[in-house]
Design an enzyme around this catalytic site. Structure first.
Site, PDB file in Angstrom:
ATOM      1  N   SER A   2       4.815   9.920 -10.480  1.00 43.29           N
ATOM      2  CA  SER A   2       3.418   9.552 -10.294  1.00 43.29           C
ATOM      3  C   SER A   2       2.675  10.624  -9.503  1.00 43.29           C
ATOM      4  CB  SER A   2       3.385   8.232  -9.513  1.00 43.29           C
ATOM      5  OG  SER A   2       2.059   7.846  -9.270  1.00 43.29           O
ATOM      6  N   THR A  14      -6.842   9.045 -25.427  1.00 42.69           N
ATOM      7  CA  THR A  14      -7.336  10.379 -25.063  1.00 42.69           C
ATOM      8  C   THR A  14      -6.752  10.783 -23.720  1.00 42.69           C
ATOM      9  OG1 THR A  14      -9.368  10.009 -26.274  1.00 42.69           O
ATOM     10  CG2 THR A  14      -9.434  11.706 -24.563  1.00 42.69           C
ATOM     11  N   CYS A  46       1.917  -9.687   1.591  1.00 43.51           N
ATOM     12  CA  CYS A  46       0.979 -10.806   1.493  1.00 43.51           C
ATOM     13  C   CYS A  46       1.064 -11.414   0.110  1.00 43.51           C
ATOM     14  CB  CYS A  46      -0.443 -10.326   1.689  1.00 43.51           C
ATOM     15  SG  CYS A  46      -0.796  -9.902   3.364  1.00 43.51           S
ATOM     16  N   HIS A  87      -0.081  10.300  -7.440  1.00 45.34           N
ATOM     17  CA  HIS A  87      -0.661  10.029  -6.117  1.00 45.34           C
ATOM     18  C   HIS A  87       0.354   9.954  -4.990  1.00 45.34           C
ATOM     19  CE1 HIS A  87       0.011   5.561  -5.567  1.00 45.34           C
ATOM     20  NE2 HIS A  87       0.219   5.645  -6.856  1.00 45.34           N
ATOM     21  N   ALA A 139       3.323   5.761 -12.479  1.00 43.52           N
ATOM     22  CA  ALA A 139       4.726   5.372 -12.584  1.00 43.52           C
ATOM     23  C   ALA A 139       4.902   3.956 -13.124  1.00 43.52           C
ATOM     24  CB  ALA A 139       5.405   5.502 -11.227  1.00 43.52           C
ATOM     25  N   THR A 140       3.949   3.086 -12.875  1.00 40.71           N
ATOM     26  CA  THR A 140       4.075   1.726 -13.421  1.00 40.71           C
ATOM     27  C   THR A 140       4.138   1.782 -14.945  1.00 40.71           C
ATOM     28  OG1 THR A 140       2.864   0.823 -11.543  1.00 40.71           O
ATOM     29  CG2 THR A 140       2.976  -0.559 -13.507  1.00 40.71           C
ATOM     30  N   ASN A 181      11.307   2.951  -2.153  1.00 44.90           N
ATOM     31  CA  ASN A 181       9.979   3.144  -1.552  1.00 44.90           C
ATOM     32  C   ASN A 181       9.823   2.487  -0.187  1.00 44.90           C
ATOM     33  OD1 ASN A 181      10.187   1.059  -3.740  1.00 44.90           O
ATOM     34  ND2 ASN A 181       8.355   0.301  -2.714  1.00 44.90           N
ATOM     35  N   GLN A 226       9.337   8.210  -5.745  1.00 44.11           N
ATOM     36  CA  GLN A 226       9.370   8.625  -4.331  1.00 44.11           C
ATOM     37  C   GLN A 226      10.202   9.881  -4.122  1.00 44.11           C
ATOM     38  OE1 GLN A 226       7.626   7.267  -1.864  1.00 44.11           O
ATOM     39  NE2 GLN A 226       6.916   5.383  -2.809  1.00 44.11           N
TER      40      GLN A 226
HETATM   41  C1  LIG Z   1       9.256   3.508  -6.458  1.00 38.65           C
HETATM   42  C2  LIG Z   1       7.916   3.281  -7.049  1.00 38.65           C
HETATM   43  N1  LIG Z   1       7.800   3.009  -8.360  1.00 38.65           N
HETATM   44  C3  LIG Z   1       6.620   2.802  -8.951  1.00 38.65           C
HETATM   45  C4  LIG Z   1       5.452   2.840  -8.239  1.00 38.65           C
HETATM   46  C5  LIG Z   1       4.137   2.612  -8.940  1.00 38.65           C
HETATM   47  O1  LIG Z   1       3.499   3.824  -9.118  1.00 38.65           O
HETATM   48  P1  LIG Z   1       1.990   3.928  -9.651  1.00 38.65           P
HETATM   49  O2  LIG Z   1       1.124   3.553  -8.513  1.00 38.65           O
HETATM   50  O3  LIG Z   1       1.839   5.366 -10.040  1.00 38.65           O
HETATM   51  O4  LIG Z   1       1.849   3.039 -10.824  1.00 38.65           O
HETATM   52  C6  LIG Z   1       5.508   3.118  -6.873  1.00 38.65           C
HETATM   53  C7  LIG Z   1       4.273   3.121  -6.051  1.00 38.65           C
HETATM   54  O5  LIG Z   1       4.005   2.237  -5.286  1.00 38.65           O
HETATM   55  C8  LIG Z   1       6.763   3.346  -6.265  1.00 38.65           C
HETATM   56  O6  LIG Z   1       6.880   3.602  -4.955  1.00 38.65           O
END
Ligand SMILES: Cc1ncc(COP(=O)(O)O)c(C=O)c1O
Length: 412
Positions: free
Chosen positions: A209, A250, A336, A211, A75-76, A161, A189
């Site tokens: 995303s 790839t 942190c 994971h 997602a980033t 999140n 989320q």
């Molecule tokens: C709302 C939201 N956006 C983006 C991310 C980033 O996702 P990724 O770990 O797949 O880059 C997260 C994960 O922490 C998230 O909760």
């Protein structure tokens, strides 16, 4: 009661890979290991077929056409591609100028939205940073007030999140379409947990995303609308022209197969899973609220994801609470940084004070969380808070009716 420790209640941070997902992925490491870009032999064709199947599975849980799904590393990356890609494509003036266009977002978005938007601001775009109320929500009315003649992009997350609050996404999307403004939502989320239809929900760009939905890490997707309107993006990763030129490199076939399978499982199990998780969360919150005074559930009470709760405990010290409950994996309301513990910027955005933010826990349950685990966690948390308060002079003062916010402390 027997539970295995440590216990994992941090599914908003990441989820374990579902064994059915792992099983689906395995052959693509060793047997069907071809490059989907190899168009002239059967290894390549087999890999391409697997990617096509996954593209359909991903498209299907968000109501998209498979051609509208671009695979990314998570997602980033999806957020970066959507936000920078759209801003640069729809900019009013070339790079290096000010007044390149106006972008709307909110101060309590994930960093993977905040940081790309901050970069664009430095590069000459104007940004409106919306602030939520105490309920944490971003509404259509807030966007309507912020829209200007030169607004080119609105980016608002579907569900937060840290607090799980659910923004008015279909309504905001409708408004953006009325005004011809590109609308991106970070749905990391949300997708897989709640019904999603990018067409009727009026979304142009959607990030997700693997994971967070029992798939592997390092893989995600960006939905890019192809019709009414057709959204254009300038690529940020350039090279071999894969993914229709939006994202070269790839393809991560194993990850993509895993993401596809994870989506398929979510589609099949979502409704019953959400019902079960909601019951668990209600049980947890009821216990904590009945057995402890001065606790506060953060964010809107109803417009929230089912599996997540964020609770502040008054009159306890955050770090001590984390230490006392350390065999349970949860997130705290402190982040942190290199030098210190900073209170969560999301909770601060809701107006939660620094002390309460520090003494907050985000507890997020998942596919294999049981009622026994939730009861164990509730016992531990309640026990820890009671014990810490016994040691706290501030708690004694509170019980004597002294308003500690009015005390003027003296340094010696
Ligand atoms: C709302 C939201 N956006 C983006 C991310 C980033 O996702 P990724 O770990 O797949 O880059 C997260 C994960 O922490 C998230 O909760």
């Amino acid at each position: 009661m027997s539970v295995t420790l440590p216990m994992y209640l941090d599914h908003a941070a990441t989820t374990p890979c579902d064994p059915r997902v792992v099983e689906a992925m395995l052959p693509y490491f060793t047997e069907t290991f071809g490059n989907p870009g190899s168009r002239n032999h059967s290894y390549g064709w087999a890999a391409e077929k697997a990617v096509d199947t996954a593209r359909k599975q991903v498209a299907s849980i968000i109501g998209a056409d498979p051609k509208e799904v671009i695979f990314t590393s998570g997602a980033t990356e999806s957020n970066n591609l959507a936000i920078k890609g759209a801003a640069n494509m729809y900019a009013k003036k070339p790079a290096g100028n000010t007044g390149r266009g106006h972008i709307i977002t909110a101060i309590h978005e994930h960093k993977a939205v905040l940081d790309p938007v901050k970069r664009l601001e430095k590069e000459g775009f104007d940004v409106t940073w919306l602030e939520p109320g105490a309920d944490g929500l971003i509404t259509r009315a807030m966007i309507e007030n912020a829209i200007r003649e030169d607004t080119i992009l609105v980016t608002i997350m579907w569900a937060n999140n840290e607090i799980g609050t659910i923004n008015e996404i279909p309504e905001i999307g409708e408004l953006c379409h009325e005004k011809n403004i590109v609308f991106h939502t970070d749905a990391t989320q949300w997708v897989g947990k709640m019904p999603t239809d990018v067409k009727t929900d009026n979304i142009d760009l959607l990030s997700m995303s693997g994971h967070k939905i029992y798939g592997p890490k390092g893989v995600g997707a960006l939905y890019v609308r192809r019709r009414r309107p057709r959204i254009r993006l300038s690529a940020i990763i350039e090279g071999g022209g894969q993914e229709r030129g939006f994202r070269s490199g790839t393809l991560n076939v194993t990850g993509i197969v895993g993401l596809g399978k994870a989506c398929e499982l979510c589609a099949e199990e979502r409704d019953s899973e959400q019902e079960r998780l909601l019951a668990l969360r209600q049980h947890l919150e009821t216990r904590i609220e009945n057995e402890l005074e001065v606790v506060q559930v953060n964010g809107h009470r109803d417009r929230r994801l089912a599996h997540l709760t964020n609770i502040s405990f008054g009159f306890v010290e955050g770090e001590s609470l984390m230490m006392a409950t350390k065999e349970i994996a949860m997130s705290s309301g402190s982040a942190c940084t290199s030098a210190s513990l900073e209170p969560s910027y999301v909770l601060k955005a809701l107006g939660v004070g620094d002390d309460l933010a520090h003494s907050s826990l985000r507890i997020s349950m998942g596919r294999w969380t049981t009622k026994e685990q939730v009861d164990y966690a509730a016992d531990k948390i309640i026990g820890a808070v009671l014990k810490l308060r016994e040691l706290s002079p501030l708690w004694d003062m509170h019980n004597e009716g002294i308003d500690i916010t009015k005390i003027e402390w003296q340094a010696h």
